[in-house]
Design an enzyme around this catalytic site. Structure first.
Site, mmCIF file in Angstrom:
data_model
loop_
_atom_site.group_PDB
_atom_site.id
_atom_site.type_symbol
_atom_site.label_atom_id
_atom_site.label_comp_id
_atom_site.label_asym_id
_atom_site.label_seq_id
_atom_site.Cartn_x
_atom_site.Cartn_y
_atom_site.Cartn_z
ATOM 1 N N GLU A 132 0.817 -1.212 0.000
ATOM 2 C CA GLU A 132 0.000 0.000 0.000
ATOM 3 C C GLU A 132 0.853 1.266 0.000
ATOM 4 O OE1 GLU A 132 -4.132 -0.517 1.389
ATOM 5 O OE2 GLU A 132 -3.457 0.790 2.988
ATOM 6 N N GLU A 135 1.964 1.778 -3.472
ATOM 7 C CA GLU A 135 0.855 2.276 -4.292
ATOM 8 C C GLU A 135 0.617 3.767 -4.040
ATOM 9 O OE1 GLU A 135 -2.899 0.299 -3.589
ATOM 10 O OE2 GLU A 135 -3.515 0.615 -5.665
ATOM 11 N N CYS A 152 -8.389 -2.436 3.635
ATOM 12 C CA CYS A 152 -8.294 -3.526 4.626
ATOM 13 C C CYS A 152 -9.645 -3.936 5.176
ATOM 14 C CB CYS A 152 -7.457 -3.084 5.824
ATOM 15 S SG CYS A 152 -5.864 -2.518 5.373
ATOM 16 N N SER A 172 -7.695 1.182 -2.770
ATOM 17 C CA SER A 172 -6.411 0.526 -3.016
ATOM 18 C C SER A 172 -6.623 -0.822 -3.698
ATOM 19 C CB SER A 172 -5.688 0.313 -1.678
ATOM 20 O OG SER A 172 -4.611 -0.567 -1.853
ATOM 21 N N LYS A 217 -15.542 -10.315 7.201
ATOM 22 C CA LYS A 217 -14.452 -11.091 6.583
ATOM 23 C C LYS A 217 -14.978 -12.392 5.988
ATOM 24 C CE LYS A 217 -10.879 -8.417 7.469
ATOM 25 N NZ LYS A 217 -10.042 -7.843 6.414
ATOM 26 N N GLU A 220 -15.858 -11.327 2.654
ATOM 27 C CA GLU A 220 -14.679 -10.938 1.863
ATOM 28 C C GLU A 220 -14.036 -12.130 1.159
ATOM 29 O OE1 GLU A 220 -10.949 -9.872 3.892
ATOM 30 O OE2 GLU A 220 -10.878 -8.073 2.666
ATOM 31 N N GLU A 225 -12.087 -12.046 -6.580
ATOM 32 C CA GLU A 225 -10.638 -11.791 -6.649
ATOM 33 C C GLU A 225 -9.869 -12.555 -5.572
ATOM 34 O OE1 GLU A 225 -12.987 -9.534 -5.984
ATOM 35 O OE2 GLU A 225 -12.329 -7.982 -4.583
ATOM 36 N N CYS A 362 -11.198 -2.550 14.385
ATOM 37 C CA CYS A 362 -11.533 -3.973 14.531
ATOM 38 C C CYS A 362 -11.609 -4.423 15.985
ATOM 39 C CB CYS A 362 -10.506 -4.834 13.816
ATOM 40 S SG CYS A 362 -10.192 -4.343 12.132
HETATM 41 FE FE1 SF4 Z 1 -13.845 -3.354 9.156
HETATM 42 FE FE2 SF4 Z 1 -15.071 -3.760 11.495
HETATM 43 FE FE3 SF4 Z 1 -14.258 -5.829 10.027
HETATM 44 FE FE4 SF4 Z 1 -12.444 -4.275 11.222
HETATM 45 S S1 SF4 Z 1 -13.952 -5.575 12.236
HETATM 46 S S2 SF4 Z 1 -12.335 -5.038 9.107
HETATM 47 S S3 SF4 Z 1 -13.408 -2.272 11.069
HETATM 48 S S4 SF4 Z 1 -15.827 -4.363 9.451
#
Ligand code: SF4
Length: 412
Positions: A132, A135, A152, A172, A217, A220, A225, A362
């Site tokens: 990053e 970049e 992230c 990014s 996540k 994600e 990708e 997080c």
């Molecule tokens: Fe984003 Fe909350 Fe997940 Fe952290 S815990 S990556 S701030 S959604």
């Protein structure tokens, strides 16, 4: 078949529609008087709809069962990676003081449960910093797609893609630490399998499990990708809460277990990576890399630029050679919305913008143990900075394993 992160039990739904209003992304709609996930691709997996449902009809997908199954299968090598914010929160349910770093205890517990190797997502965070920061330098040079938005946080990325598609190119191109590290672990496994095959041997299949503070996540890892040769890079995401459940199911008391060290080589990481779990941490880590200094005074200067702290929107600037780089650090999607509107209106201008969907980052993610009151949040935040202050390596580029990886698996 892809199993959705948000699950709605139509039997329990009373048709009030509160979840439709609570969903930032417009993913939920009403069909025949019942809530339904209409646009799975719009769902950020944050689960903001969940606490608002009065009948408990909404739940987050649990991945405990398939992980137990993988652990029981002798033909599978199960590899874990642990996100930065998990270690200061998982102790909450075992009577360990709030914010205490329980990484060593968690590693020991995972080994007892049958995980073959346990690594640190902080290593992935160090890799993210390298990519990053490169970049950012490139974009500052070209002047294109500024400000650079961090990538992230999948909750933020989805929000930006859905609600502000005009800013898509600003996000990014780097993967998040868990995604980057997952891809690296699978690539390493593929290389080893190919070598073994040449020698007439076969290796166990590798399954990568991410232990995360975050329900988003789970969504994600299903993004296209994050597949390589048709296979998911990370196979399952377990939240801190799910791992707590597994540890208890295994009859382990985290407060009593002797801490163990992470596996090498990916168990080594910097203090910069450790602070990824708090708002402002990603920015601080990137700036440490860019200022090319390890002097304590210079590192302290960075932390005093205004990027630390819990305000929803923070602004800072830093001198990089002959240029003043303007930065904004945001936590919470409402604040992100405010900032994007101001950028759109031309009222503010930045070069780098960090956004975390969860307030304070997080440490207060949707997969963390609750309740998360202000004192708990502060203890976790202090815990993260303490890990950084104790770290011998402060900058991502000083992590010797990072250099090895760029000369090895990632060469070229
Ligand atoms: Fe984003 Fe909350 Fe997940 Fe952290 S815990 S990556 S701030 S959604």
């Amino acid at each position: 078949m892809i199993r959705r992160v948000i699950q709605i039990d139509e039997e329990k739904c009373n048709g009030c529609g509160i979840c439709v209003t609570a969903c930032h992304e417009g993913a939920i709609g009403m069909v025949d008087g019942k809530a339904r996930l209409m646009r799975d691709d719009y769902c950020d997996g944050l689960g903001d709809c969940l606490p608002n449902c009065p009948t408990g009809a909404i739940s987050i997908r649990q991945d405990v069962d398939p992980v137990w199954k993988a652990l029981a299968d002798k033909n599978i090598r199960v590899v874990a990676q642990i996100a930065p914010a998990v270690r200061v929160a998982i102790g909450d349910k075992f009577g360990i003081p709030k914010g205490e770093n329980t990484l060593g205890r968690l590693v020991a517990a995972l080994r007892h449960m049958g995980f073959d190797e346990v690594y640190d997502t902080n290593f992935g965070a160090d890799l993210t910093v390298m990519e990053e920061s490169a970049e950012l330098l490139e974009r500052l040079k070209s002047g294109k797609n500024l400000p650079l938005f961090t990538s992230c946080c999948p909750g933020w990325v989805k929000f930006c893609e859905n609600r502000y598609p005009e800013f898509r190119e600003n996000i990014s191109t780097c993967r998040s630490p868990q995604a980057m590290f997952g891809a690296l672990l699978k690539e390493e496994a593929r290389m080893k399998a190919a070598e073994a095959e040449k020698e007439g041997r076969s290796l166990r299949k590798t399954v990568v499990i991410s232990i995360m503070p975050c329900t988003a996540k789970k969504a994600e890892i299903k993004r296209p990708e994050h597949f390589t040769e048709g296979q998911q890079d990370v196979d399952y995401v377990l939240t801190t809460t799910e791992v707590t459940r597994m540890i208890k199911e295994a009859g382990i008391d985290l407060s009593q277990i002797e801490p163990e060290a992470l596996d090498m080589p990916f168990g080594l990481s910097s203090g910069a990576a450790a602070i990824f779990g708090v708002t402002g941490g990603v920015t601080e880590a990137v700036l440490r890399r860019l200022v090319h200094s390890s002097r304590m005074e210079d590192l302290q200067d960075i932390s005093f630029t205004g990027i630390r702290g819990i305000e929803g929107i923070k602004e800072a600037s830093i001198q990089l050679e002959d240029r003043t780089v303007k930065i904004a650090v945001v936590n919470g999607l409402r604040c992100a919305e405010t900032l994007l509107e101001r950028i759109k209106a031309g009222e503010v201008q930045y070069d780098f913008v960090e956004v975390m969907a969860c307030k304070r980052g997080c440490i207060a993610g949707g997969g963390q143990p609750v309740p998360i009151g202000p004192r708990t949040k502060q203890a976790r935040l202090d815990g993260m900075y303490k890990i950084d202050s104790m770290a011998q390596i402060k900058r991502s580029d000083e992590n010797p394993i990072i250099a090895e990886v760029y000369e090895g698996i990632l060469k070229g």
